[in-house]
Design an enzyme around this catalytic site. Structure first.
Site, PDB file in Angstrom:
ATOM      1  N   GLU A 115      -8.507  -0.286  -0.179  1.00 32.95           N
ATOM      2  CA  GLU A 115      -8.180  -0.436  -1.600  1.00 32.95           C
ATOM      3  C   GLU A 115      -9.222  -1.287  -2.330  1.00 32.95           C
ATOM      4  O   GLU A 115      -9.550  -1.012  -3.491  1.00 32.95           O
ATOM      5  CB  GLU A 115      -6.775  -1.020  -1.749  1.00 32.95           C
ATOM      6  CG  GLU A 115      -5.698  -0.019  -1.333  1.00 32.95           C
ATOM      7  CD  GLU A 115      -4.296  -0.602  -1.361  1.00 32.95           C
ATOM      8  OE1 GLU A 115      -3.437  -0.064  -2.073  1.00 32.95           O
ATOM      9  OE2 GLU A 115      -4.062  -1.599  -0.643  1.00 32.95           O
ATOM     10  N   GLU A 135      -0.567   2.195   5.853  1.00 29.18           N
ATOM     11  CA  GLU A 135       0.655   1.423   5.588  1.00 29.18           C
ATOM     12  C   GLU A 135       1.945   2.095   6.048  1.00 29.18           C
ATOM     13  O   GLU A 135       2.850   1.411   6.569  1.00 29.18           O
ATOM     14  CB  GLU A 135       0.742   1.074   4.087  1.00 29.18           C
ATOM     15  CG  GLU A 135      -0.190  -0.042   3.639  1.00 29.18           C
ATOM     16  CD  GLU A 135      -1.591   0.429   3.286  1.00 29.18           C
ATOM     17  OE1 GLU A 135      -2.344  -0.368   2.699  1.00 29.18           O
ATOM     18  OE2 GLU A 135      -1.910   1.590   3.593  1.00 29.18           O
TER      19      GLU A 135
END
Length: 263
Positions: A115, A135
């Site tokens: 990210e 995730e």
């Protein structure tokens, strides 16, 4: 130099290194706060025009959230660790930064690490780099912009294939998909990132900031005609009124390198 990061300044260039190689440069709230401070300085300092972010060591750019710290904190307090408002790595929620940032990805870029890279303008990747938003494998989701950014950068079905499985994508595939700008041999990574930075520094910083701001702010404007109303974008207006917009054509006519002022 902070406890969890290093900052080096070379002229107009700031290089920020996430410095927790013992945990694959995973970030906990304290590391994130240091990175916020570094990019606050980059944002505010008129003498800094380009930034590079990378990770310490040869194995990892950033492995994302420090899950061990996360689990221990939650077990002790019953609460999840709080990350800074400017976002993971000091970048993922920083939507007002018109100066360019280059990610030099030297190894794994997982979860929050990916990210951070997605929040940069250019991703230069070592041929040993790998990317993932894993995730879902640990009961979480890519909440620092990964779900939104990746799905806007590459074809939706390709993005969903990555995000719903958490699979690891090598640098070459990232280049083919379109989220990696350039793949280089591992030993040449920082030299390549510096080459990109030098090419940007050869341009007017006013023009560079205007370009970044117009591109980013017009992405969500569906009508092309409306998106092209450039005088609605402050950095574009500032560019048209700057000393650089006079210096550029003058230097070209005089067959010399321009002396950019950034104002």
């Amino acid at each position: 130099m902070g406890q969890y990061s290093k900052v080096e300044i070379d002229g107009r260039l700031m290089t920020v290194t996430i410095n927790r190689p013992e945990v694959y440069n995973a970030c906990h709230p304290m590391a994130n706060e240091e990175l916020v401070a570094a990019f606050d300085e980059f944002h505010a300092n008129p003498d800094l025009w380009v930034a590079i972010i990378t990770g310490a060591g040869d194995k990892a750019f950033c492995a994302g959230n420090d899950l061990k710290y996360h689990a221990e904190t939650q077990a002790k307090t019953g609460k999840r660790p709080v990350h800074p408002l400017k976002g993971f790595g000091g970048l993922t929620n920083r939507h007002d930064l018109d100066k360019p940032v280059i990610a030099a990805v030297n190894g794994v870029a997982m979860g929050g690490g990916f990210e951070i890279a997605l929040a940069c303008d250019i991703i230069v990747a070592s041929d040993k780099a790998t990317f993932a938003l894993p995730e879902p494998k640990v009961g979480l989701a890519a909440g620092a912009g990964g779900m939104q950014r990746l799905s806007r950068m590459i074809p939706l079905k390709k993005a969903m294939g990555m995000m719903l499985t958490g699979r690891h994508v090598p640098a070459k595939e990232g280049f083919d998909l379109g989220f990696v700008t350039e793949v280089v041999p591992h030993a040449d990574l920082m030299k390549a990132a510096r080459r990109w930075a030098d090419d940007i520094l050869a341009c007017s910083p006013m023009s560079v900031r205007a370009t970044k701001q117009v591109v980013m702010r017009s992405l969500d404007v569906p009508a092309l005609e409306v998106a092209m109303h450039n005088l609605h974008y402050p950095a574009f207006v500032a560019m048209t009124r700057s000393e650089d917009t006079v210096e550029g054509p003058k230097a070209f006519a005089e067959k010399r390198k321009p002396d950019w002022k950034g104002r």
